[in-house]
Design an enzyme around this catalytic site. Structure first.
Site, PDB file in Angstrom:
ATOM      1  N   ASP A   1       8.794   3.306  -1.313  1.00 55.66           N
ATOM      2  CA  ASP A   1       7.975   2.947  -0.250  1.00 55.66           C
ATOM      3  C   ASP A   1       6.563   2.225  -0.431  1.00 55.66           C
ATOM      4  O   ASP A   1       5.579   2.894  -0.851  1.00 55.66           O
ATOM      5  CB  ASP A   1       7.700   4.225   0.758  1.00 55.66           C
TER       6      ASP A   1
ATOM      7  N   ASP B   1       0.753  -1.217   0.199  1.00 52.92           N
ATOM      8  CA  ASP B   1      -0.076  -0.024  -0.080  1.00 52.92           C
ATOM      9  C   ASP B   1       0.978   1.157  -0.120  1.00 52.92           C
ATOM     10  O   ASP B   1       2.170   1.163   0.548  1.00 52.92           O
ATOM     11  CB  ASP B   1      -0.722  -0.044   1.016  1.00 52.92           C
TER      12      ASP B   1
ATOM     13  N   GLU C   1      -0.155  -1.059   5.686  1.00 51.46           N
ATOM     14  CA  GLU C   1       0.927  -0.470   6.503  1.00 51.46           C
ATOM     15  C   GLU C   1       0.796   0.973   6.882  1.00 51.46           C
ATOM     16  O   GLU C   1       1.100   1.519   8.017  1.00 51.46           O
ATOM     17  CB  GLU C   1       2.199  -0.851   6.004  1.00 51.46           C
ATOM     18  N   GLU C   2       0.348   1.795   5.533  1.00 49.50           N
ATOM     19  CA  GLU C   2       0.104   3.052   6.033  1.00 49.50           C
ATOM     20  C   GLU C   2      -0.868   3.368   6.667  1.00 49.50           C
ATOM     21  O   GLU C   2      -1.236   4.652   6.913  1.00 49.50           O
ATOM     22  CB  GLU C   2       0.020   3.811   4.459  1.00 49.50           C
TER      23      GLU C   2
END
Length: 510
Positions: free
Chosen positions: A165, A134, A199-200
Site C-alpha cells: 500500500d 505516501d 492519499e493517506e
C-alpha cells in the site's frame, strides 16, 4: 563469459525462478509472441525490481504526521518516482499542489502530483494508472519484527511499510512498462500516470486537479486503473467492482464544561455519559442490524445475477475466521457474510471523547462527552437522507429520556459508495489477463471500505474505473509487518503487461 554460456545460464536461471514462483495454480500455456518475452524478462530481472522496491520503501514518506522532516521525505519520494518515469521516456509534469494549513497556524508543502504520459497513438487505447507514494506511520517498537523502512525478505514475503500500500503496485505497473521498453517491443497501449503523495491524509488538492484536467490530461483516457486493494484470498486473484461509502457522525451530550465528582453530584443529575451510552446503544442490535428507522429503504435489492457472483467467490470461512482472529462471525454462510461486508450498510461505534479512559480508578462524572460512529453506505443510499434519519432517531431517543442535558448531532464526513459495470471492456480485459498469468478466473468482489478517489475519478472525468489489486488478503496494509509476497509483486507486474495487450485487442474491435 562466452555468449553461449551466458545464454545457457540465463535459461537455467529462468527455469529455476519459474519453479519458485509457480505452483499456486496449474501453469497455463505460455502466451505466444511479445508477451512471452516480456514475462521472461520480468522473471530474469525480478531481483532488480525488488531492489527498486527496497529503495522506495527506505523513504519514510509518511503523510499522516504533519512534520517538516516527513514532508521532505514525501518530496524526495515524488522526485524518485518522477525520475523513474522519465527513465521510461515518459513526459512528466510535477504539478505544484500548494500548502496544507494546520490548526496550529503552521503551513507545510503538499507534495507535487505527478502527471505522466507515454505514447499518444490515436489508434491505441489510453490507460491511466492511479497510485500513491505516501504511507501510514510505522515504528519498529509498535510491533514490527523488522525495521519498517528496510525491506526484508523472509520466505518469499517482502516486509516493509508501503510494500503493498501502495509502492509495490505502483512499481509493478512501471515494471510492466519497462519490460516492453527494454525489449524494444511496441507498447500495446498509451500509458498515463496519476500519482499523488497525500492519499493517506485525504488526497489534499487532488480533486481540484482532476476537475481542472478533465478536458486536458484525462480527455483521451479510455479507462483508469486503481491497484490499492487486496484479494479476499491468499492464493486466488480478484477484481473489485464496488466499495462502500461512509457517513461519519458525532453526537455530543453536555451538562457543563467541567467534570463532576461522583460523590458530590452522583444521583442528583442527568449524567452525560449515561445519556450517551443510551444513544449509542440505540443505533445497532446484537445481530448487527441498524436500528435507525428507514435506513434500509434505499438499499439496492439483490439480483439473481449478483447472487451467482457471490456463490462463485472462493472463500474458506474457517481460514478467514482464523486469519481474522475472531471466535465467531455474525453470519454462518459465505454469501451472507460477504453481502453484509460489501453490499449492505453497517454501523460501527468508534469511541467516546471526554470520558475517563486511563488506567486506575477515577470517580469522575464527565460533564461533556462526544460519541463517534459511522455508517458504511451502499448503492442507492442518499447521504442527506441518511443524515436526516440518524438525527431524527437520536433526537427521539434523547427526548424519551427527559434529560436536562444538551444533545448535538453532526455528520462530520460524507463519502459516496462506488460501483462499476463489470461488463465494461476493462473488466473483460482484466479477466483475460488474470487467466493468462494465473491460469484461473478471478473472484469478482467488492471492498467494504471507502476509496474516495474511485468515485471522484469516475464522476469527474466520466471515464470508466477498474480496481485491479495485486496483494493477498494477509498483506496487512496499515498494520504492523505489512508485506507483499515476491510472487504477487512479480506476477502482478506480468498481469499489468498482459492487461495492456488485452486492452489493445479489445480496442481493435470497438
Amino acid at each position: 563469459m562466452a555468449p553461449a554460456v551466458a545464454h545457457s545460464q540465463a535459461e537455467s536461471l529462468l527455469a529455476f525462478r519459474l519453479l519458485l514462483v509457480g505452483g499456486m495454480f496449474s501453469a497455463s500455456t505460455p502466451p505466444p509472441g511479445p508477451l512471452e518475452k516480456v514475462f521472461q524478462y520480468i522473471d530474469l530481472h525480478q531481483d532488480e525490481f525488488v531492489q527498486t522496491l527496497k529503495e522506495w520503501v527506505a523513504v519514510e514518506s509518511d503523510s499522516v504526521q504533519p512534520v517538516p522532516r516527513l514532508r521532505r521525505e514525501l518530496l524526495r519520494m515524488a522526485g524518485l518516482a518522477a525520475d523513474r518515469l522519465r527513465g521510461l521516456g515518459a513526459r512528466v509534469a510535477s504539478v505544484d499542489a500548494g500548502f496544507q494549513q494546520l490548526s496550529d497556524g503552521q503551513t507545510l508543502p503538499i507534495p507535487p502530483i505527478l502527471l505522466a504520459e507515454l505514447g499518444s497513438d490515436p489508434k491505441k487505447p489510453t490507460v491511466c494508472f492511479y497510485g500513491h507514494l505516501d504511507v501510514q506511520p510505522a515504528r519498529q517498537e509498535d510491533g514490527w519484527l523488522t525495521d519498517p523502512y528496510t525491506l526484508t525478505e523472509v520466505d518469499g514475503k517482502l516486509y516493509g511499510r508501503g510494500t503493498t500500500d501502495n509502492k509495490g503496485p505502483v512499481l509493478a505497473w512501471i515494471n510492466a512498462v519497462s519490460a516492453f521498453k527494454a525489449l524494444d517491443e511496441d507498447l500495446p497501449v498509451n500509458i498515463k500516470f496519476l500519482i499523488e503523495g497525500m492519499e493517506e491524509s485525504g488526497s489534499l488538492a487532488l480533486e481540484e486537479l482532476v476537475r481542472k484536467e478533465k478536458s486536458g490530461f484525462f480527455s483521451s483516457v479510455d479507462c483508469i486503473v486503481i491497484s490499492d486493494n487486496l484479494w479476499i484470498s491468499r492464493r486466488k486473484p480478484a477484481l473489485i467492482y464496488g466499495t462502500r461509502g461512509n457517513s461519519y457522525f458525532t453526537v455530543e451530550v453536555k451538562c457543563r464544561d467541567q467534570d463532576f465528582h461522583s460523590g458530590t453530584f452522583g444521583g442528583i443529575l442527568n449524567e452525560p455519559m449515561a445519556d450517551l451510552v443510551a444513544l449509542l446503544g440505540s443505533l445497532v442490535d446484537a445481530s448487527g442490524r441498524i436500528l435507525v428507522p428507514g435506513i434500509y429503504g434505499h438499499v439496492a435489492p439483490v439480483t439473481e445475477e449478483e447472487k451467482r457472483v457471490y456463490e462463485a467467490i472462493d472463500l474458506d470461512m474457517e481460514e478467514y475466521r482464523n486469519s481474522s482472529q475472531v471466535k465467531k462471525f455474525l453470519f454462518d454462510t459465505k454469501e451472507e457474510l460477504l453481502m453484509h461486508l460489501w453490499r449492505y450498510p453497517s454501523l460501527s461505534i468508534h469511541g467516546i471523547e471526554g470520558a475517563f479512559h486511563e488506567p486506575g480508578a477515577k470517580t469522575v462524572i464527565p460533564g461533556r462527552v462526544i460519541g463517534k460512529f459511522s455508517i458504511r453506505l451502499v448503492p442507492h443510499m442518499d447521504m442527506s437522507v441518511v443524515e436526516t434519519q440518524v438525527k431524527q432517531h437520536l433526537e427521539y431517543i434523547f427526548s424519551k429520556r427527559n434529560s436536562s442535558n444538551q444533545m448535538t448531532v453532526s455528520m462530520a464526513l460524507g463519502l459516496h459508495p462506488w460501483i462499476a459495470n463489470i461488463s465494461d471492456h476493462q473488466y473483460l480485459a482484466a479477466k483475460r489477463a488474470i487467466k493468462t498469468v494465473f491460469g484461473t478466473e478471478p473472484d469478482m468482489i467488492r471492498d467494504g471500505s471507502t476509496i474516495p478517489i474511485a468515485k471522484i475519478l469516475q464522476d469527474t472525468t466520466q471515464k470508466s474505473v477498474i480496481m485491479l489489486p495485486l496483494g493477498a488478503v494477509d498483506d496487512g496494509e496499515h498494520s504492523q509487518n505489512e508485506k507483499i509476497n515476491r510472487w504477487n509483486y512479480i506476477e502482478g507486474s506480468k498481469l499489468f503487461a498482459a492487461f495492456f495487450l488485452e486492452m489493445a485487442k479489445l480496442h481493435s474491435s470497438w
